[in-house]
Design an enzyme around this catalytic site. Structure first.
Site, PDB file in Angstrom:
ATOM      1  N   TYR A 135      -4.702 -15.247  -6.610  1.00 60.20           N
ATOM      2  CA  TYR A 135      -5.543 -15.018  -7.784  1.00 60.20           C
ATOM      3  C   TYR A 135      -4.934 -13.889  -8.604  1.00 60.20           C
ATOM      4  CZ  TYR A 135      -9.538 -14.576 -10.847  1.00 60.20           C
ATOM      5  OH  TYR A 135     -10.341 -14.564 -11.963  1.00 60.20           O
ATOM      6  N   GLN A 196     -15.166 -19.829  -9.745  1.00 57.10           N
ATOM      7  CA  GLN A 196     -14.828 -21.245  -9.665  1.00 57.10           C
ATOM      8  C   GLN A 196     -13.400 -21.454  -9.187  1.00 57.10           C
ATOM      9  OE1 GLN A 196     -15.655 -19.590 -12.418  1.00 57.10           O
ATOM     10  NE2 GLN A 196     -14.410 -20.153 -14.183  1.00 57.10           N
ATOM     11  N   ASN A 219     -12.384  -9.478 -10.380  1.00 61.53           N
ATOM     12  CA  ASN A 219     -13.603  -8.744 -10.698  1.00 61.53           C
ATOM     13  C   ASN A 219     -14.671  -8.951  -9.626  1.00 61.53           C
ATOM     14  OD1 ASN A 219     -14.751 -11.278 -11.142  1.00 61.53           O
ATOM     15  ND2 ASN A 219     -14.594 -11.144 -13.373  1.00 61.53           N
ATOM     16  N   SER A 242      -9.617   1.900  -7.121  1.00 63.19           N
ATOM     17  CA  SER A 242      -8.346   2.541  -6.781  1.00 63.19           C
ATOM     18  C   SER A 242      -8.552   4.013  -6.429  1.00 63.19           C
ATOM     19  CB  SER A 242      -7.381   2.411  -7.952  1.00 63.19           C
ATOM     20  OG  SER A 242      -6.097   2.862  -7.600  1.00 63.19           O
ATOM     21  N   GLN A 264      -4.252   7.107 -11.463  1.00 65.37           N
ATOM     22  CA  GLN A 264      -5.242   6.266 -10.795  1.00 65.37           C
ATOM     23  C   GLN A 264      -6.584   6.307 -11.497  1.00 65.37           C
ATOM     24  OE1 GLN A 264      -4.212   4.105  -8.305  1.00 65.37           O
ATOM     25  NE2 GLN A 264      -2.372   4.992  -9.196  1.00 65.37           N
ATOM     26  N   HIS A 267      -7.499   3.598 -14.121  1.00 65.90           N
ATOM     27  CA  HIS A 267      -7.816   2.213 -13.764  1.00 65.90           C
ATOM     28  C   HIS A 267      -9.214   1.840 -14.230  1.00 65.90           C
ATOM     29  CE1 HIS A 267      -4.489   0.436 -11.588  1.00 65.90           C
ATOM     30  NE2 HIS A 267      -4.281   1.574 -10.964  1.00 65.90           N
ATOM     31  N   GLU A 332      -6.307   5.178  -0.079  1.00 69.36           N
ATOM     32  CA  GLU A 332      -5.413   4.078  -0.440  1.00 69.36           C
ATOM     33  C   GLU A 332      -4.006   4.622  -0.679  1.00 69.36           C
ATOM     34  OE1 GLU A 332      -5.102   0.617  -3.907  1.00 69.36           O
ATOM     35  OE2 GLU A 332      -6.323   2.400  -4.238  1.00 69.36           O
ATOM     36  N   HIS A 333      -3.888   5.630  -1.529  1.00 69.57           N
ATOM     37  CA  HIS A 333      -2.609   6.278  -1.830  1.00 69.57           C
ATOM     38  C   HIS A 333      -2.691   7.744  -1.445  1.00 69.57           C
ATOM     39  CE1 HIS A 333      -3.188   3.161  -5.094  1.00 69.57           C
ATOM     40  NE2 HIS A 333      -2.030   2.778  -4.589  1.00 69.57           N
ATOM     41  N   ASP A 366       3.550   1.522  -7.098  1.00 68.96           N
ATOM     42  CA  ASP A 366       2.819   0.472  -7.808  1.00 68.96           C
ATOM     43  C   ASP A 366       3.735  -0.637  -8.298  1.00 68.96           C
ATOM     44  OD1 ASP A 366       0.297   1.573  -7.528  1.00 68.96           O
ATOM     45  OD2 ASP A 366       0.310   2.560  -9.484  1.00 68.96           O
ATOM     46  N   GLU A 420     -17.782 -17.512  37.279  1.00 69.48           N
ATOM     47  CA  GLU A 420     -18.547 -17.676  36.053  1.00 69.48           C
ATOM     48  C   GLU A 420     -19.369 -18.964  36.061  1.00 69.48           C
ATOM     49  OE1 GLU A 420     -15.731 -17.451  32.866  1.00 69.48           O
ATOM     50  OE2 GLU A 420     -15.384 -15.295  33.123  1.00 69.48           O
ATOM     51  N   HIS A 425     -13.982 -25.964  34.806  1.00 70.54           N
ATOM     52  CA  HIS A 425     -12.815 -25.109  34.608  1.00 70.54           C
ATOM     53  C   HIS A 425     -12.053 -24.980  35.929  1.00 70.54           C
ATOM     54  CE1 HIS A 425     -14.678 -23.963  30.845  1.00 70.54           C
ATOM     55  NE2 HIS A 425     -13.707 -23.091  30.561  1.00 70.54           N
TER      56      HIS A 425
END
Length: 435
Positions: A135, A196, A219, A242, A264, A267, A332-333, A366, A420, A425
């Site tokens: 995506y 979708q 999003n 971020s 950052q 963003h 994250e960073h 990045d 068991e 088995h």
């Protein structure tokens, strides 16, 4: 543009832990309306296929599609986008792709096996995914770097077919994104976005093939859809805003650090940028740089909102204390802008990516350093890792019992199975035992 009112914390204060947790808190509101909307879209795509995808695409992207064939972006369009790029942009994409590929090649997991004394063989077989979906955000956003970061590792892993979906509001596509898709080897591309697109990739339609795993940012509707289809398909992660955490000993240019925080914060308003230092005068110098440089920034309003809401300057007693806080944040960073980052880095346990030294700006990661920029956010670096080739490979266990091995292991399995109360088995193993 509003004035920045960035938080200032002191690790020595009695309520520091509470203030830090409040700063880090990120609970994306459970919006039931969004959830229900996404569930309805997924259900429609599952039952109506292409018709539902076309209807939602026309509605949300202001398109006028009448036939499913119009959803696909032919390979010639991707190739044309690449060929029409200005030389400098094309070269930059090529450099980035080459570096990402070189790094990814080192990540490949190989099959292995070993044979025990009695002839029993055990091992692990590695196979790539048959098909993966990527995506890519569309509209005003243009992230060719994300195309490379997601597509190149998939191709290195040997994914059989890579399907890209990207929204095209009012029929407009971004040439850089399409060029990056061509360069990275995307096999098919569709001008579809939103929930979708995720539903189509997860369940398949007459035109869009179902995939085994979906990767790439989007999003809130895309993220929610990925949550709901997980289990039907694999997903990379549910990414939050971020983040950047910088540990600096005071020896780096204050303007550099301020701009790293901006990188950052720009963003979106929910991004988080934090600086930790034992040098109080340096923290003040960076704050001055922030106020000085902000008016020059194209995204000054977003940066100001981000730093005011979720940014912080944290004073610590020493760099070891800074490391302890970094491991709590699990960013994250993480920039280690210090004299000896290797020594400090040895004690870092939780971070998506670690940028070592004064000259290593996070932005290099990045775009073109090589390691992936798809990283765990919101503290998930405590248990999660960057996207990589291994996310597009599967592991299968290999077991091949010799006759002697079946005798030895069968007795053990029989005893455990009967313990068991699973007699079928047990008898399955016992049938292969010598009388």
């Amino acid at each position: 543009m509003s004035d920045i009112n960035i938080s200032k914390l002191d690790a020595a204060s009695a309520d520091f832990d509470r203030k830090l947790q409040k700063l880090l808190a990120w609970n994306e509101a459970d919006d039931r309306h969004i959830q229900q909307t996404v569930l309805d879209i997924i259900a429609d795509v599952r039952t109506k296929g292409d018709k539902a995808v076309i209807d939602y695409t026309n509605r949300f992207d202001q398109r006028h599609i009448s036939a499913a064939g119009e959803l696909e972006l032919p390979g010639e369009i991707l190739k044309s986008a690449w060929e029409s790029l200005p030389a400098e942009q094309a070269q930059a994409l090529q450099i980035a792709a080459k570096r990402i590929r070189a790094y990814a090649e080192r990540q490949k997991i190989e099959s292995w096996q070993y044979t025990e004394v009695d002839g029993t063989l055990l091992g692990q077989k590695i196979t790539p995914l048959d098909r993966a979906g990527l995506y890519v955000p569309g509209g005003k956003a243009a992230y060719p770097s994300s195309v490379l970061m997601n597509a190149v590792p998939a191709k290195v892993a040997g994914v059989g077919e890579l399907i890209m979906v990207v929204p095209a509001p009012k029929g407009e596509t971004n040439q850089l994104v399409l060029a990056a898709a061509y360069l990275a080897g995307v096999d098919r591309a569709f001008a579809v976005g939103g929930a979708q697109a995720i539903a189509a990739l997860a369940y398949g339609t007459e035109t869009i093939p179902a995939v085994a795993k979906i990767v790439g940012p989007g999003n809130i509707y895309v993220a929610t859809a990925k949550k709901f289809v997980f289990g039907r398909v694999g997903i990379d992660m549910i990414a939050g805003p971020s983040e950047i955490l910088i540990i600096c000993d005071g020896g780096t240019n204050a303007d550099w650090i301020a701009m790293d925080l901006f990188s950052q914060a720009e963003h979106d308003e929910n991004a988080q940028a934090i600086l930790i230092s034992q040098d109080e005068s340096f923290l003040k110098a960076v704050e001055q740089s922030i106020h000085k440089l902000l008016p020059q920034m194209e995204r000054a309003r977003i940066i100001s909102a981000s730093l005011s809401a979720r940014g912080a300057l944290i004073k610590v007693n020493n760099l070891n204390e800074a490391v302890d806080i970094a491991n709590i944040i699990a960013p994250e960073h993480l920039e280690l802008s210090v004299e000896d980052p290797e020594i400090l880095g040895k004690n870092i346990r939780h971070a998506g990516a670690i940028f070592m030294g004064r000259y290593t700006a996070e932005v290099i990661g990045d775009y073109c350093a090589g390691p992936n920029h798809v990283l765990p956010t919101s503290g998930t670096a405590r248990f999660s890792s960057p996207l990589g080739v291994y996310d597009f490979q599967k592991r299968s266990s290999l077991i091949n019992c010799s006759q002697t091995g079946a005798e030895t292991l069968g007795k053990t399995a029989s005893l455990l199975a009967r313990g068991e109360s699973l007699t079928a088995h047990a008898r399955s193993a016992e049938y292969r035992l010598k009388a």
